[in-house]
Every structure is written in structure tokens, then in C-alpha cells.
Design a protein around this motif. Sequence first.
Motif, PDB file in Angstrom:
ATOM      1  N   MET A   1      -8.065  -6.286   0.233  1.00  0.00           N
ATOM      2  CA  MET A   1      -9.483  -6.107  -0.073  1.00  0.00           C
ATOM      3  C   MET A   1      -9.952  -7.380  -0.746  1.00  0.00           C
ATOM      4  SD  MET A   1     -11.326  -3.144  -2.327  1.00  0.00           S
ATOM      5  CE  MET A   1     -10.239  -3.461  -3.714  1.00  0.00           C
ATOM      6  N   CYS A   6     -14.665  -6.223  -3.182  1.00  0.00           N
ATOM      7  CA  CYS A   6     -14.574  -5.743  -4.575  1.00  0.00           C
ATOM      8  C   CYS A   6     -15.957  -5.748  -5.203  1.00  0.00           C
ATOM      9  CB  CYS A   6     -13.651  -6.682  -5.376  1.00  0.00           C
ATOM     10  SG  CYS A   6     -12.288  -5.850  -6.110  1.00  0.00           S
ATOM     11  N   ARG A  97     -11.572   4.088  -3.351  1.00  0.00           N
ATOM     12  CA  ARG A  97     -10.780   3.017  -2.745  1.00  0.00           C
ATOM     13  C   ARG A  97     -10.565   1.879  -3.735  1.00  0.00           C
ATOM     14  NH1 ARG A  97     -13.011   0.092   1.381  1.00  0.00           N
ATOM     15  NH2 ARG A  97     -15.082   0.868   0.829  1.00  0.00           N
ATOM     16  N   GLY A  98      -9.401   1.284  -3.761  1.00  0.00           N
ATOM     17  CA  GLY A  98      -9.094   0.100  -4.561  1.00  0.00           C
ATOM     18  C   GLY A  98      -9.008   0.348  -6.055  1.00  0.00           C
ATOM     19  N   LEU A 191     -10.971  -1.918 -10.616  1.00  0.00           N
ATOM     20  CA  LEU A 191     -10.638  -2.151  -9.213  1.00  0.00           C
ATOM     21  C   LEU A 191      -9.496  -3.141  -9.163  1.00  0.00           C
ATOM     22  CD1 LEU A 191     -14.223  -2.357  -7.756  1.00  0.00           C
ATOM     23  CD2 LEU A 191     -12.540  -0.558  -7.355  1.00  0.00           C
ATOM     24  N   ASP A 192      -8.499  -2.832  -8.342  1.00  0.00           N
ATOM     25  CA  ASP A 192      -7.320  -3.706  -8.237  1.00  0.00           C
ATOM     26  C   ASP A 192      -7.250  -4.246  -6.816  1.00  0.00           C
ATOM     27  OD1 ASP A 192      -3.790  -3.341  -9.110  1.00  0.00           O
ATOM     28  OD2 ASP A 192      -4.826  -4.808  -7.851  1.00  0.00           O
ATOM     29  N   PRO A 193      -7.486  -5.560  -6.643  1.00  0.00           N
ATOM     30  CA  PRO A 193      -7.511  -6.125  -5.284  1.00  0.00           C
ATOM     31  C   PRO A 193      -6.214  -5.897  -4.504  1.00  0.00           C
ATOM     32  CG  PRO A 193      -7.610  -7.866  -6.947  1.00  0.00           C
ATOM     33  CD  PRO A 193      -7.714  -6.571  -7.672  1.00  0.00           C
ATOM     34  N   ARG A 194      -5.138  -5.577  -5.220  1.00  0.00           N
ATOM     35  CA  ARG A 194      -3.880  -5.339  -4.488  1.00  0.00           C
ATOM     36  C   ARG A 194      -3.766  -3.896  -3.998  1.00  0.00           C
ATOM     37  NH1 ARG A 194       0.314  -6.945  -8.696  1.00  0.00           N
ATOM     38  NH2 ARG A 194       1.799  -6.087  -7.153  1.00  0.00           N
ATOM     39  N   VAL A 195      -4.658  -3.018  -4.432  1.00  0.00           N
ATOM     40  CA  VAL A 195      -4.632  -1.622  -3.965  1.00  0.00           C
ATOM     41  C   VAL A 195      -5.362  -1.539  -2.629  1.00  0.00           C
ATOM     42  CG1 VAL A 195      -5.372   0.751  -4.432  1.00  0.00           C
ATOM     43  CG2 VAL A 195      -4.510  -0.684  -6.302  1.00  0.00           C
ATOM     44  N   LYS A 196      -4.638  -1.259  -1.577  1.00  0.00           N
ATOM     45  CA  LYS A 196      -5.220  -1.182  -0.241  1.00  0.00           C
ATOM     46  C   LYS A 196      -5.658   0.254   0.001  1.00  0.00           C
ATOM     47  CE  LYS A 196      -3.923  -5.443   0.427  1.00  0.00           C
ATOM     48  NZ  LYS A 196      -4.770  -6.222  -0.508  1.00  0.00           N
ATOM     49  N   PRO A 199      -5.778   4.919  -3.838  1.00  0.00           N
ATOM     50  CA  PRO A 199      -4.519   4.779  -4.605  1.00  0.00           C
ATOM     51  C   PRO A 199      -3.680   6.058  -4.570  1.00  0.00           C
ATOM     52  CG  PRO A 199      -6.325   5.211  -6.095  1.00  0.00           C
ATOM     53  CD  PRO A 199      -6.938   5.116  -4.714  1.00  0.00           C
TER      54      PRO A 199
END
Length: 208
Positions: A1, A6, A97-98, A191-196, A199
Motif C-alpha cells: 500500500m 495511505c 484496511r492497512g 495505518l501501517d504501510p506493511r499491512v496488506k 489486518p
Amino acid sequence: MGDSVCSDIMKKRRAEFDRQTTETQITGSLTIDGEGKYDIDTGIPFFNHMLELLTKHALFDVTLKATGDLDVDYHHTVEDVGIVLGKALSDALGDRRGLARYGYSLLPMDDALAQVAVDLGGRPYLVYQINNRKRKIRDFELHILEHFFRSFCDQARMNLHIQQPYGEDVHHAYEAVFKGVARALYMACALDPRVKGVPSSKGRVEGA
Ligand SMILES: [Mn+2]
């Protein structure tokens, strides 16, 4: 993401509310990615103070105007504010999401400590353990705050565990609780950019 996604999601994480019943009338808005700005009036000064602390330390922005049957007591207003803020938080989270999803805090307020854990996974559940035994602050019956948090987490569809293990000063004890919930929400709402996607290993968040 990517960052643009984001920031797109962040822009949209806001909800307005307008709830009219014979007991209470509540209007306002909640922004998740705010600056801790608030304009809150429930007609109950102590409750205003707690909601302002929650907003400030979660870095939400909240406007809220509540009128209600305060001549009866504070119960309906406090519970209904929990309903609208919980629903607004859930609406603002969208499909989640994210999301970091989990958050926790150990919040000291001088002699008092609060321990709070949050899961924004879509399942409502409240654990509420307050050690301080004082029943009132001025004419505010403190037990109705359990109703506030139950309505809040039911509507936000989150697990919320609140423990206040020690602290003699009753004002400090509840400040620690509201600031603790704020810091745990701040962490869980990030929001975590590594969470596709969402969660959850299920690929969806309950009810989203
Ligand atoms: Mn205070």
C-alpha cells in the motif's frame, strides 16, 4: 500500500453523527487522523473533561454537542454519547484496511495507573476493572462510565480491556483511564504501510 493510498485513506477517516431520541439529541463529528482538537459540550462538566482528554491524547478531532434529560440523571446522555462516538469511530475506520489493529498503554497519572488494551478486529468485548472505590465526583456517578465504555466498544466493534490497578486520587484514576484508552486507540488506529489489506488472517474484519 503506497504512501498515496495511505494518505487517501487518512483523508477519509472521518464520520459525522446526528442522533435524535426523546432522551438525548447528539450531533458532531470524529476525525481519526486529527490534531487532538475538540469542541465538546454534553452539559456534564466532568464528562466533558474526560472526553476532551480522550480526544487530545488519541490525536482525534471531535466536535460534539449533546442535550439530554439531565433532570432525570446523567445515565442516558453518557450512554448515548458512547453509542455515537463508537459508531463514528467504526464508520471512520471503514473496512479497516492497512490498520495496525492492536494498541495498548500503561498510563501513569501521578499516584494512579491505567492499563489498557485494544483490538479493532471487529468483535465487541469490554473488560472493565477499576480499583478506585470512590463512587462519585461531585454529582457524577462514576459507575455509569462502564456503560459509556460498553456502548463505545459495542458500536466500535472492538475489544477493550481497561484495568486501573491502583491510585487513591479518584480524579487521577479516571484521567489515567481516559488517557490510557486514548493512547491505546492512537496505536491501534495507526495505518501501517506493511499491512496488506485487512489486518486479519481471515482476510476480513468481523462486520466490516
Ligand atoms: Mn483533570
